[in-house]
Motif scaffolding. Sequence first.
Motif, PDB file in Angstrom:
ATOM      1  N   ILE A   1      -3.010 -37.304  13.600  1.00  0.00           N
ATOM      2  CA  ILE A   1      -1.916 -36.415  13.231  1.00  0.00           C
ATOM      3  C   ILE A   1      -1.143 -35.959  14.468  1.00  0.00           C
ATOM      4  N   LEU A   2      -1.880 -35.533  15.498  1.00  0.00           N
ATOM      5  CA  LEU A   2      -1.223 -35.005  16.698  1.00  0.00           C
ATOM      6  C   LEU A   2      -0.531 -36.093  17.490  1.00  0.00           C
ATOM      7  N   ALA A   3      -1.164 -37.262  17.600  1.00  0.00           N
ATOM      8  CA  ALA A   3      -0.542 -38.350  18.346  1.00  0.00           C
ATOM      9  C   ALA A   3       0.785 -38.702  17.709  1.00  0.00           C
ATOM     10  N   GLY A   4       0.803 -38.785  16.385  1.00  0.00           N
ATOM     11  CA  GLY A   4       2.039 -39.133  15.697  1.00  0.00           C
ATOM     12  C   GLY A   4       3.107 -38.087  15.883  1.00  0.00           C
ATOM     13  N   TRP A   5       2.703 -36.827  15.837  1.00  0.00           N
ATOM     14  CA  TRP A   5       3.694 -35.767  15.952  1.00  0.00           C
ATOM     15  C   TRP A   5       4.217 -35.649  17.379  1.00  0.00           C
ATOM     16  N   ALA A   6       3.328 -35.731  18.363  1.00  0.00           N
ATOM     17  CA  ALA A   6       3.714 -35.477  19.753  1.00  0.00           C
ATOM     18  C   ALA A   6       4.541 -36.619  20.328  1.00  0.00           C
TER      19      ALA A   6
ATOM     20  N   PHE B   1      -5.642 -50.433  34.253  1.00  0.00           N
ATOM     21  CA  PHE B   1      -4.647 -50.550  35.312  1.00  0.00           C
ATOM     22  C   PHE B   1      -3.225 -50.622  34.789  1.00  0.00           C
ATOM     23  N   LYS B   2      -3.056 -50.540  33.477  1.00  0.00           N
ATOM     24  CA  LYS B   2      -1.697 -50.587  32.942  1.00  0.00           C
ATOM     25  C   LYS B   2      -0.984 -49.270  33.164  1.00  0.00           C
ATOM     26  N   GLU B   3       0.363 -49.355  33.179  1.00  0.00           N
ATOM     27  CA  GLU B   3       1.146 -48.148  33.382  1.00  0.00           C
ATOM     28  C   GLU B   3       1.023 -47.235  32.170  1.00  0.00           C
ATOM     29  N   ASP B   4       0.924 -45.939  32.438  1.00  0.00           N
ATOM     30  CA  ASP B   4       0.805 -44.941  31.387  1.00  0.00           C
ATOM     31  C   ASP B   4       2.202 -44.414  31.070  1.00  0.00           C
ATOM     32  N   ILE B   5       2.814 -44.927  30.018  1.00  0.00           N
ATOM     33  CA  ILE B   5       4.203 -44.560  29.711  1.00  0.00           C
ATOM     34  C   ILE B   5       4.211 -43.398  28.729  1.00  0.00           C
ATOM     35  N   ILE B   6       5.042 -42.376  29.050  1.00  0.00           N
ATOM     36  CA  ILE B   6       5.157 -41.236  28.151  1.00  0.00           C
ATOM     37  C   ILE B   6       6.614 -41.125  27.712  1.00  0.00           C
ATOM     38  N   PRO B   7       6.863 -41.069  26.395  1.00  0.00           N
ATOM     39  CA  PRO B   7       8.246 -40.973  25.917  1.00  0.00           C
ATOM     40  C   PRO B   7       8.923 -39.716  26.464  1.00  0.00           C
ATOM     41  N   SER B   8      10.244 -39.773  26.646  1.00  0.00           N
ATOM     42  CA  SER B   8      10.928 -38.699  27.376  1.00  0.00           C
ATOM     43  C   SER B   8      10.826 -37.353  26.671  1.00  0.00           C
ATOM     44  N   ASN B   9      10.915 -37.314  25.335  1.00  0.00           N
ATOM     45  CA  ASN B   9      10.881 -36.012  24.670  1.00  0.00           C
ATOM     46  C   ASN B   9       9.540 -35.721  24.016  1.00  0.00           C
TER      47      ASN B   9
ATOM     48  N   THR C   1       2.341 -45.967  18.262  1.00  0.00           N
ATOM     49  CA  THR C   1       3.448 -46.810  18.733  1.00  0.00           C
ATOM     50  C   THR C   1       3.822 -46.512  20.185  1.00  0.00           C
ATOM     51  N   GLU C   2       3.858 -45.225  20.564  1.00  0.00           N
ATOM     52  CA  GLU C   2       4.374 -44.840  21.880  1.00  0.00           C
ATOM     53  C   GLU C   2       3.301 -44.827  22.959  1.00  0.00           C
ATOM     54  N   TYR C   3       2.070 -45.142  22.617  1.00  0.00           N
ATOM     55  CA  TYR C   3       1.003 -45.048  23.610  1.00  0.00           C
ATOM     56  C   TYR C   3       0.848 -46.362  24.358  1.00  0.00           C
ATOM     57  N   SER C   4       0.360 -46.263  25.603  1.00  0.00           N
ATOM     58  CA  SER C   4       0.146 -47.473  26.384  1.00  0.00           C
ATOM     59  C   SER C   4      -1.059 -47.271  27.292  1.00  0.00           C
TER      60      SER C   4
ATOM     61  N   ASP D   1       5.839 -34.227  23.374  1.00  0.00           N
ATOM     62  CA  ASP D   1       5.187 -32.948  23.665  1.00  0.00           C
ATOM     63  C   ASP D   1       3.996 -33.259  24.559  1.00  0.00           C
ATOM     64  N   ARG D   2       4.176 -33.115  25.888  1.00  0.00           N
ATOM     65  CA  ARG D   2       3.216 -33.700  26.815  1.00  0.00           C
ATOM     66  C   ARG D   2       1.760 -33.261  26.636  1.00  0.00           C
ATOM     67  N   PRO D   3       1.461 -31.944  26.639  1.00  0.00           N
ATOM     68  CA  PRO D   3       0.033 -31.582  26.539  1.00  0.00           C
ATOM     69  C   PRO D   3      -0.635 -32.190  25.311  1.00  0.00           C
ATOM     70  N   ILE D   4       0.067 -32.130  24.174  1.00  0.00           N
ATOM     71  CA  ILE D   4      -0.535 -32.649  22.946  1.00  0.00           C
ATOM     72  C   ILE D   4      -0.631 -34.164  23.010  1.00  0.00           C
ATOM     73  N   PHE D   5       0.389 -34.797  23.605  1.00  0.00           N
ATOM     74  CA  PHE D   5       0.379 -36.245  23.768  1.00  0.00           C
ATOM     75  C   PHE D   5      -0.831 -36.674  24.596  1.00  0.00           C
ATOM     76  N   TYR D   6      -1.161 -35.882  25.624  1.00  0.00           N
ATOM     77  CA  TYR D   6      -2.323 -36.203  26.470  1.00  0.00           C
ATOM     78  C   TYR D   6      -3.629 -35.998  25.721  1.00  0.00           C
ATOM     79  N   ILE D   7      -3.709 -34.878  24.986  1.00  0.00           N
ATOM     80  CA  ILE D   7      -4.998 -34.485  24.387  1.00  0.00           C
ATOM     81  C   ILE D   7      -5.351 -35.347  23.181  1.00  0.00           C
ATOM     82  N   ALA D   8      -4.322 -35.747  22.397  1.00  0.00           N
ATOM     83  CA  ALA D   8      -4.572 -36.368  21.087  1.00  0.00           C
ATOM     84  C   ALA D   8      -5.598 -37.504  21.114  1.00  0.00           C
TER      85      ALA D   8
END
Lengths: 320, 173
Positions: A123-128, A61-69, A219-222, A71-78
């Motif tokens: 690797i992808l999570a860190g990069w995206a 139930f926590k908010e899913d925060i995505i950093p502004s810049n 770090t940026e995942y929630s 890379d969304r598809p990769i950020f989702y898939i990683a």
Amino acid sequence: MEILWTFIKVFIIVNIVMLHVAYAVYFERKVIGHMQARLGPMHVGPHGLLQPIADGIKLFFKEDIIPSNADRPIFYIAPVIGVVAALGSVAVIPFWRGFSIADINIGILYILALSSIGTYNVILAGWASNSKYSFLGSLRSSAQVISYEIAMGLSLVGVIMLAGSANLSDIVEAQSGGPFIVSQFIGFFVFLMAAIAETNRAPFDLPEAETELVAGYFTEYSGIRWGLFFMGEYTGMFVMSALASICFLGGWHGPDFWIFSHVPGIVWFILKVYAFIFFYFWIRATLPRYRYDQLMSLGWKLFIPLALVNIFITGVIKLL
Amino acid sequence: MTAHQLIFAYLAIAITGLSVMVITRRNPVHAVLWMLVLFVHIAILYLFLNAEFLAAIQIIIYAGAILVLFLFVIMLLDVKDVEMERRFLGLWPAGVVITAILTLLSVIVLREIDVFPPLGQFSIERIRSEGNIMTIGRVLYTRHLLPFEIASLILLVAIIGAVVLAKKRKGVE
């Protein structure tokens, strides 16, 4: 009909493994807590037994925060890649004689292949994430994983040579006379260390080193995306522990005398797997994190040569 | 169409489409990721041909090691500035000519190939009973020992070359 049975097996095993993952987190907090003279989680349920359930609900139930810049598809898939690869490896693990979802000839190679795919999540999570801490974590991970994958693959070659097969059930059957750890103790040592590095656990958890990189690659995942990393990591730990007990400790075989010969194989298997998982927790509570250059030189200058020597010795013994 | 033909059709179309995706991406990291999907599809194709060992090796070596190295290099070098540079863009006529010649060559060669050649001693049943790894190992170390050793020698030269290039020379400062 057979396909239906397979689906039922998949459903049961995935659920058991996911439940195990939730409680492995609890187990880890308890074990490390007691090792450090603390109590660990105590408040939710008796002795904190319902803590994993509460954590799971909270994460969903926590908010899913995505950093502004990002890379969304990769950020989702990683994070998904990690969980899928780890759960996929469970398919070939023989839990007791004749019981595995898929009994394939290249069992060991299949697990190695999926674990190498699984490293893409870090690797992808860190990069995206578009954050320098995440990025540093991902760079470290890519180098670490390539290095330790070689050592891990080589350490299992000795087992494949002794068993004459890469099929996990055949490997367990080949150990009915005695576990391979006796003759393959070098391989066992290298595998154990490489498995810790491969699952990014302490003391080799440099990709997420919180003292220097905040939380490294995630770090940026929630929310539940962050939780998926934990599912992937703990499932990976389970797979590596299962592989260690199958390849070196004889899987479902137990001591064959007195009342021990009546204990079903699954009990032995689970005992061995949990011994390894306990070892993971133990080592995390005991050892400080390695420095990055120490980690790399350990991998390339000690583990890989050791594994090669082990292959050579095994070959010579097999010939004689 | 049978199920086999359907799977093969999907794989053929997907592999071609994914290859196009790889070379048309602007972002080099995205290109590498499409290549990862492509490699997984190639592994499925191997699996479909009963070559399970090749499929596993395809994933371990190509998807697991070589692509990670690609990513590593791309992340360390900032490729963004390079991609617009003129000397990389002005070469496309040569590329078209080379592609045309290669296509022509492969058409000529493929017309010569017999699709159903006489069966050798390694039938599907025999490979299945012996296991993929054992069959490949046995053939590699007996019939094809010399090419195998030559390949390993070439790789050794490459390793020594990399070490020589990367090593700091002590005398020259």
